[in-house]
Write a protein that holds these residues in place. Structure first.
Motif, PDB file in Angstrom:
ATOM      1  N   THR A  38       0.826  -1.207   0.000  1.00 12.52           N
ATOM      2  CA  THR A  38       0.000   0.000   0.000  1.00 12.52           C
ATOM      3  C   THR A  38       0.863   1.260   0.000  1.00 12.52           C
ATOM      4  O   THR A  38       1.714   1.443   0.871  1.00 12.52           O
TER       5      THR A  38
ATOM      6  N   LYS B 153       0.502   5.478  -0.109  1.00 14.86           N
ATOM      7  CA  LYS B 153      -0.411   6.609   0.057  1.00 14.86           C
ATOM      8  C   LYS B 153       0.389   7.902   0.094  1.00 14.86           C
ATOM      9  O   LYS B 153       1.487   7.943   0.641  1.00 14.86           O
TER      10      LYS B 153
ATOM     11  N   TYR C 129      -3.551   6.897  -3.706  1.00 11.91           N
ATOM     12  CA  TYR C 129      -3.743   5.698  -2.882  1.00 11.91           C
ATOM     13  C   TYR C 129      -3.642   4.509  -3.840  1.00 11.91           C
ATOM     14  O   TYR C 129      -4.506   4.293  -4.674  1.00 11.91           O
TER      15      TYR C 129
ATOM     16  N   PRO D   1      -8.733   3.181  -3.266  1.00 16.15           N
ATOM     17  CA  PRO D   1      -7.435   2.776  -3.818  1.00 16.15           C
ATOM     18  C   PRO D   1      -7.524   2.308  -5.261  1.00 16.15           C
ATOM     19  O   PRO D   1      -8.531   1.737  -5.694  1.00 16.15           O
TER      20      PRO D   1
END
Length: 459
Positions: free
Chosen positions: A168, A170, A180, A231
């Protein structure tokens, strides 16, 4: 009247004084400074020859003509982290912050590649979007995020927060959520400050300045921030630039649509598993499986580029075949076609077999041409990327960004190799103008994902 004015002035002054006494909340985050404010100790320049200097507790990058992209890279490699920094950029420049990036001898002669958090002062305003430098291009542009686009401050200091935790990524620009992304291509690399190359028409000597560069690598779950954005997930999906270049997904990551058994009209009912975005051929003891068998695309392809990620288990054997003919009248066994070998060279005996020395090792043209012995293969349990290019009978095999062999189909040299191999019994083996793409079931557990193809249109 004067008393009223004096009273108002006194009230205003008192409010200002009291406000000044109020201190902002102290940041107790255990940040580690990446730049000492005085030198470039801990950093190394790669790529081009733009200049980097230290001035007023900041790193200043300055453009230079006739040089490629330049990168001031951290000597230390980072996997999971939270990074914050400030920057000011000349309005005419393009730049970025590289994260989880690498420079590998086998990949484009050491070119820096990896995730880039964009710095974009142009009207496009994609600052804090996520670009994949020297690989897939744009992954998470902030085209639809107008709030983040407006957050960039021209000719002023801007603040970035970048979180990279697991798969992930961000970003925030001036406290506004920007990008994201869920992507697992690279899990570790250096951090770098980019000075982009410039054209002859652009003015050299323009600057981008970075300061207050700090990082956090421990207890990240405590300090990570939630993002309200939806996302973008890249697994089994095309990036923005890939789609523009004509790539198409060959497998959707969820169903068996577009594939069938090599000797069946539909997808095999056993022997293969689709789960969590991964297509896996199941183990059946190391022999070509009668339960599942090879699978092929329902479509056929002529000139093409094929890319996919694969992961082997210890001692596994499999392959990717192309220009495959599935005519069952041509005899028993696997469908016939040229094969990009997938193998655990260290543990499978086939690595020492073959009509030509080493021609059954990973990424080789099976039984015909050995792949480069210095190929960059990740071990069992880790993902690798196979890339096959076939245009005008010129074929290339790539592994993890390195070209490991090339040959000319239908050439005299190629036909000689075939005549000396087990394929000699098939007339004009591998010379079809079109055929299926095949994933082999050789009885070992091997997984695939991100299967994509681009048909090459002849000029």
């Amino acid at each position: 009247m004067n008393l009223k004015i004096n009273y108002l002035l006194f009230t205003l002054a008192l409010a200002t004084l009291l406000g000044g006494c109020q201190q902002e909340p102290k940041d107790n985050t255990p940040w580690v400074t990446l730049f000492d404010g005085e030198s470039l100790n801990g950093w190394t320049q790669l790529g081009g020859e733009a200049t980097y200097t230290v001035k007023d507790n900041a790193i200043v990058g300055t453009t230079v003509h006739k040089t490629p992209n330049s990168f001031m890279t951290s000597d230390k490699m980072y996997g999971d982290f939270i990074l914050e920094l400030d920057y000011k950029v000349d309005p005419s420049m393009n730049s970025g912050i590289q994260i989880r990036s690498n420079s590998l001898a086998h990949y484009m002669d050491g070119r820096v590649h990896g995730y880039q958090i964009e710095i974009d002062p142009s009207e496009r305003a994609w600052s804090a979007g996520i670009y994949d430098e020297a690989r897939r291009g744009w992954l998470n542009p902030i085209t639809d995020n107008q709030e983040a686009q407006k957050a960039f401050k021209q000719n002023e200091w801007n603040h970035y927060r970048i979180e990279a935790i697991g798969d992930t990524l961000k970003t925030w620009i001036n406290e506004v959520p920007a990008a994201y992304l869920i992507d697992d291509k690279t899990d570790k690399g250096f951090i770098a400050l980019q000075v982009h190359s410039i054209s002859d028409e652009q003015k050299d000597g323009t600057d981008i300045i970075w300061k207050n560069i700090k990082i956090l690598t421990d207890n990240l779950s405590k300090y990570s921030k939630k993002s309200p954005l939806k996302p973008i997930i890249t697994n089994n999906a095309l990036g923005v630039d890939e789609a523009k270049k004509g790539w198409k997904m060959l497998w959707d990551g969820e169903t068996t649509k577009g594939w069938r058994g090599a000797r069946l009209e539909e997808f095999p009912s056993t022997g293969w598993d689709v789960k969590d975005g991964i297509l896996t051929v199941l183990s059946s003891g190391g022999e070509e499986s009668a339960a599942g068998g090879d699978i092929v695309t329902k479509e056929i392809y002529g000139d093409f580029e094929l890319m996919l990620d694969f992961k082997i288990t210890e001692g596994a054997n499999s392959g990717i075949k192309y220009y495959v003919d599935t005519d069952i009248n041509k005899g028993p066994g696997s469908s016939i076609g040229l094969e990009y070998q997938i193998l655990d060279d260290a543990k499978h005996p086939d690595a020492k077999l073959g009509n030509h020395d080493g021609s059954r090792t990973i990424a080789s043209l099976y039984d015909l041409i050995q792949a480069d012995v210095n190929k960059p293969m990740n071990p069992p349990g880790e993902w690798n990327t196979a890339h096959i290019v076939s245009k005008d009978n010129h074929v290339e095999h790539w592994l993890n960004g390195m070209k490991v062999l090339e040959y000319e189909r239908k050439s005299d040299d190629y036909r000689k190799l075939v005549s000396e191999s087990k394929y000699a019994k098939w007339p004009k083996f591998g010379e079809s103008d079109k055929g299926h793409i095949l994933l082999q079931d050789h009885g070992d557990s091997v997984s695939f994902k991100n299967i994509k193809i681009k048909s090459i249109i002849k000029e």
